[in-house]
Design a protein around this motif. Structure first.
Motif, PDB file in Angstrom:
ATOM      1  N   MET A  20       0.824  -1.206   0.000  1.00 20.59           N
ATOM      2  CA  MET A  20       0.000   0.000   0.000  1.00 20.59           C
ATOM      3  C   MET A  20       0.858   1.255   0.000  1.00 20.59           C
ATOM      4  SD  MET A  20      -3.104  -0.566  -0.460  1.00 20.59           S
ATOM      5  CE  MET A  20      -3.483   1.170  -0.254  1.00 20.59           C
ATOM      6  N   GLU A  21       2.036   1.191   0.628  1.00 17.01           N
ATOM      7  CA  GLU A  21       2.934   2.348   0.616  1.00 17.01           C
ATOM      8  C   GLU A  21       3.339   2.669  -0.815  1.00 17.01           C
ATOM      9  OE1 GLU A  21       7.159   3.847   2.611  1.00 17.01           O
ATOM     10  OE2 GLU A  21       6.558   1.753   2.739  1.00 17.01           O
ATOM     11  N   ILE A  22       3.651   1.619  -1.583  1.00 14.57           N
ATOM     12  CA  ILE A  22       4.023   1.812  -2.986  1.00 14.57           C
ATOM     13  C   ILE A  22       2.832   2.322  -3.781  1.00 14.57           C
ATOM     14  CG2 ILE A  22       4.824   0.661  -5.080  1.00 14.57           C
ATOM     15  CD1 ILE A  22       6.267  -1.369  -3.247  1.00 14.57           C
ATOM     16  N   PHE A  23       1.670   1.687  -3.573  1.00 10.85           N
ATOM     17  CA  PHE A  23       0.470   2.097  -4.313  1.00 10.85           C
ATOM     18  C   PHE A  23       0.146   3.566  -4.063  1.00 10.85           C
ATOM     19  CE2 PHE A  23      -4.069   2.934  -4.467  1.00 10.85           C
ATOM     20  CZ  PHE A  23      -4.433   2.425  -5.703  1.00 10.85           C
ATOM     21  N   PHE A  35      -9.604   2.464  -6.939  1.00 12.14           N
ATOM     22  CA  PHE A  35      -9.242   1.453  -5.957  1.00 12.14           C
ATOM     23  C   PHE A  35      -8.715   2.001  -4.626  1.00 12.14           C
ATOM     24  CE2 PHE A  35      -8.437  -0.305 -10.220  1.00 12.14           C
ATOM     25  CZ  PHE A  35      -9.289  -1.394 -10.207  1.00 12.14           C
ATOM     26  N   GLY A  36      -8.305   3.288  -4.619  1.00 12.61           N
ATOM     27  CA  GLY A  36      -7.636   3.834  -3.441  1.00 12.61           C
ATOM     28  C   GLY A  36      -8.426   3.720  -2.156  1.00 12.61           C
ATOM     29  N   GLU A  37      -9.663   4.190  -2.160  1.00  9.43           N
ATOM     30  CA  GLU A  37     -10.463   4.164  -0.940  1.00  9.43           C
ATOM     31  C   GLU A  37     -10.674   2.743  -0.452  1.00  9.43           C
ATOM     32  OE1 GLU A  37     -14.846   5.646   0.731  1.00  9.43           O
ATOM     33  OE2 GLU A  37     -14.253   6.062  -1.339  1.00  9.43           O
ATOM     34  N   PHE A  38     -10.993   1.842  -1.380  1.00 10.62           N
ATOM     35  CA  PHE A  38     -11.241   0.442  -1.026  1.00 10.62           C
ATOM     36  C   PHE A  38      -9.983  -0.208  -0.444  1.00 10.62           C
ATOM     37  CE2 PHE A  38     -11.056  -4.050  -2.425  1.00 10.62           C
ATOM     38  CZ  PHE A  38     -12.121  -4.552  -1.694  1.00 10.62           C
ATOM     39  N   ILE A  56      -6.296  -7.644  -5.507  1.00 10.13           N
ATOM     40  CA  ILE A  56      -6.467  -6.394  -6.241  1.00 10.13           C
ATOM     41  C   ILE A  56      -5.207  -5.538  -6.125  1.00 10.13           C
ATOM     42  CG2 ILE A  56      -7.758  -4.216  -6.318  1.00 10.13           C
ATOM     43  CD1 ILE A  56     -10.241  -5.763  -5.525  1.00 10.13           C
ATOM     44  N   LEU A  57      -4.635  -5.479  -4.908  1.00  7.78           N
ATOM     45  CA  LEU A  57      -3.408  -4.710  -4.709  1.00  7.78           C
ATOM     46  C   LEU A  57      -2.287  -5.267  -5.578  1.00  7.78           C
ATOM     47  CD1 LEU A  57      -1.732  -2.551  -3.282  1.00  7.78           C
ATOM     48  CD2 LEU A  57      -1.386  -4.164  -1.388  1.00  7.78           C
ATOM     49  N   ILE A  58      -2.163  -6.594  -5.628  1.00  4.21           N
ATOM     50  CA  ILE A  58      -1.135  -7.223  -6.462  1.00  4.21           C
ATOM     51  C   ILE A  58      -1.328  -6.817  -7.920  1.00  4.21           C
ATOM     52  CG2 ILE A  58      -0.311  -9.435  -7.376  1.00  4.21           C
ATOM     53  CD1 ILE A  58      -0.955 -10.638  -4.600  1.00  4.21           C
ATOM     54  N   ASN A  59      -2.569  -6.894  -8.394  1.00  2.00           N
ATOM     55  CA  ASN A  59      -2.877  -6.543  -9.778  1.00  2.00           C
ATOM     56  C   ASN A  59      -2.511  -5.092 -10.078  1.00  2.00           C
ATOM     57  OD1 ASN A  59      -4.025  -7.252 -12.353  1.00  2.00           O
ATOM     58  ND2 ASN A  59      -5.778  -5.992 -11.824  1.00  2.00           N
ATOM     59  N   GLN A  60      -2.792  -4.206  -9.133  1.00  2.00           N
ATOM     60  CA  GLN A  60      -2.506  -2.784  -9.335  1.00  2.00           C
ATOM     61  C   GLN A  60      -1.001  -2.506  -9.330  1.00  2.00           C
ATOM     62  OE1 GLN A  60      -4.844  -0.437 -10.241  1.00  2.00           O
ATOM     63  NE2 GLN A  60      -5.917  -2.379 -10.445  1.00  2.00           N
TER      64      GLN A  60
END
Length: 252
Positions: A20-23, A35-38, A56-60
């Motif tokens: 999430m830090e990277i995202f 996707f951010g809020e979720f 989902i995080l992996i995909n992003q």
């Protein structure tokens, strides 16, 4: 930065908080809007929550990694924030081949028809694939379609997208600034949405299976065979769908 993302993706013990830090540092405006809020509602130790946040995080992050490899200038607005955190300092290779801590401006986009002759076959294959993928997306949107037919279409769609990505690996090794056709950009967005929905469904199915296994145990203990059989049927159906959906993520 590329190595940091690759390392996180390859690590079987990867931490949700680190991803999430990277995202949050590198995701584009649309990614954050979609996707951010979720994703930010997930706990730091999230891994297999019922809502399917981790897939989902992996995909992003895979999306971010690919974009970073081929168009580092797209992240120039995020670079300053990233560089302020020592652990996320981005190194870009300049045209001369030496590492620098500066992001070169994105080059002008080049029409895909400007590819060299040796890549004409790949260009022409893309033009064949995209309409087929768009048609499959449209067919899958039909709510009346049977589950087995939908699964077959989804499998075919993923195969075509794998081929499309492989073609772009070749094209972008020639020039990372090649421009995709608008039709292909729409197909990419459709695939991202399919990935999001698939990840959510995987989380739901795992939850359904767990609940029905608990129910089955209770019904068996109470010797209520009718309800036990019903629970078994649901578990079998859910597990069949789960296996099919999880197989789509094995290449990630």
């Amino acid at each position: 930065m590329i190595k940091k993302i690759e390392s996180w993706l390859k690590d079987p013990k990867r931490k949700y908080a680190e991803g999430m830090e990277i995202f949050n540092q590198l995701a584009g405006k649309k990614q954050k809007a979609d996707f951010g809020e979720f994703l930010n509602k997930g706990a730091a130790d999230t891994q297999f929550d019922a809502e399917g946040r981790f897939p989902i995080l992996i995909n992003q992050l895979v999306f971010i990694l690919n974009k970073l490899r081929y168009n580092p200038g797209a992240f120039s607005s995020a670079k300053a924030a990233v560089s302020s955190k020592g652990s996320l300092n981005m190194k870009i290779i300049n045209p001369g081949g030496s590492p620098e801590n500066t992001t070169p401006p994105a080059g002008d986009k080049i029409d895909i028809n400007a590819l060299p002759e040796e890549l004409y076959a790949e260009r022409d294959r893309l033009k064949e694939i995209i309409p087929v993928m768009a048609k499959i997306h449209a067919d899958m949107a039909d709510e009346k379609i049977a589950d087995d037919k939908r699964a077959a279409l989804r499998s075919e769609l993923v195969k075509l997208d794998d081929e499309r990505r492989a073609i772009w690996d070749k094209i972008e090794s020639f020039n990372p600034n090649m421009e995709k056709l608008d039709e292909e950009k729409q197909v990419e967005q459709n695939m991202l949405e399919l990935g999001r929905k698939t990840a959510l469904r995987i989380g739901q199915l795992k939850s359904y299976i767990a609940r029905n296994r608990e129910a089955l145990a209770k019904h068996e203990e109470a010797k209520n065979e009718k309800k036990a059989d019903n629970a078994r049927e649901k578990i079998e159906a859910y597990e069949k769908e789960l296996t099919e959906l999880e197989s789509l993520f094995k290449k990630e």
